[in-house]
Design an enzyme around this catalytic site. Sequence first.
Site, short mmCIF file in Angstrom:
data_model
loop_
_atom_site.label_atom_id
_atom_site.label_comp_id
_atom_site.label_asym_id
_atom_site.label_seq_id
_atom_site.Cartn_x
_atom_site.Cartn_y
_atom_site.Cartn_z
N GLY A 61 0.81 -1.21 0.00
CA GLY A 61 0.00 0.00 0.00
C GLY A 61 0.84 1.26 0.00
O GLY A 61 2.07 1.23 0.03
N THR A 62 0.16 2.38 -0.02
CA THR A 62 0.81 3.68 -0.06
C THR A 62 1.73 3.90 1.14
O THR A 62 2.76 4.55 1.02
CB THR A 62 -0.26 4.79 -0.15
OG1 THR A 62 -0.99 4.59 -1.36
CG2 THR A 62 0.36 6.18 -0.16
N PHE A 63 1.35 3.38 2.30
CA PHE A 63 2.17 3.46 3.51
C PHE A 63 3.64 3.19 3.18
O PHE A 63 4.54 3.86 3.65
CB PHE A 63 1.64 2.43 4.50
CG PHE A 63 2.28 2.40 5.86
CD1 PHE A 63 1.62 2.94 6.95
CD2 PHE A 63 3.52 1.80 6.07
CE1 PHE A 63 2.18 2.88 8.22
CE2 PHE A 63 4.09 1.75 7.33
CZ PHE A 63 3.42 2.29 8.41
N ASN A 64 3.89 2.16 2.38
CA ASN A 64 5.24 1.68 2.09
C ASN A 64 5.88 2.25 0.83
O ASN A 64 7.05 2.02 0.57
CB ASN A 64 5.20 0.16 1.93
CG ASN A 64 4.87 -0.54 3.22
OD1 ASN A 64 5.69 -0.61 4.11
ND2 ASN A 64 3.65 -1.05 3.33
N LYS A 65 5.13 2.94 -0.01
CA LYS A 65 5.64 3.34 -1.33
C LYS A 65 6.87 4.24 -1.24
O LYS A 65 6.99 5.07 -0.35
CB LYS A 65 4.55 4.06 -2.13
CG LYS A 65 3.52 3.12 -2.70
CD LYS A 65 2.52 3.87 -3.57
CE LYS A 65 1.53 2.89 -4.18
NZ LYS A 65 0.54 3.58 -5.01
#
Length: 165
Positions: A11-15
């Site tokens: 998800g965006t959290f990790n991008k």
Amino acid sequence: MMKITVINTGGTFNKRYNPIKGQLEVPKDNIALNKIIESCHNVQFDIKNIISKDSLDMTDVDRERICTEIQNSISDNIIIIHGTDTIHLTSAMIKKRIVDKKIVFTGAMVPMSIDESEATMNFSMALGFLSANPSLGTYIAMHGVVVNSSKLVKNREEGKFLIQE
């Protein structure tokens, strides 16, 4: 010492930005998460990095894999880092299938690599919620609240999660 299983699905959290490709990508590592948990001295984490996808690319096979990881977890306290676009689909499936654990989904609308505050706050809320020993169930921790997973919805027009009564 509290024990928590963290299931990191991407998800965006990790991008992070890939300068060679010129785009944000979901890496197959835990760099964003590790940066947060290095300050947690009273928690034992079991981190499972299992999917590494944008949630728009997740399938029911991926959701089944998340279910299996939860069921096989030795901890009853679970945090799932998940993309915000389909967090409602995965949390609904988990809520129907797993009733004997405390599960908190969280994520971020802005990558931690760009702005650390939202991802850190959302993960910290999930962690604090579990440390308060809540009832068994499936929850979402986003934008200042932790509530039953069926009561928090992403408002795409406003770009934030809101409680649905």
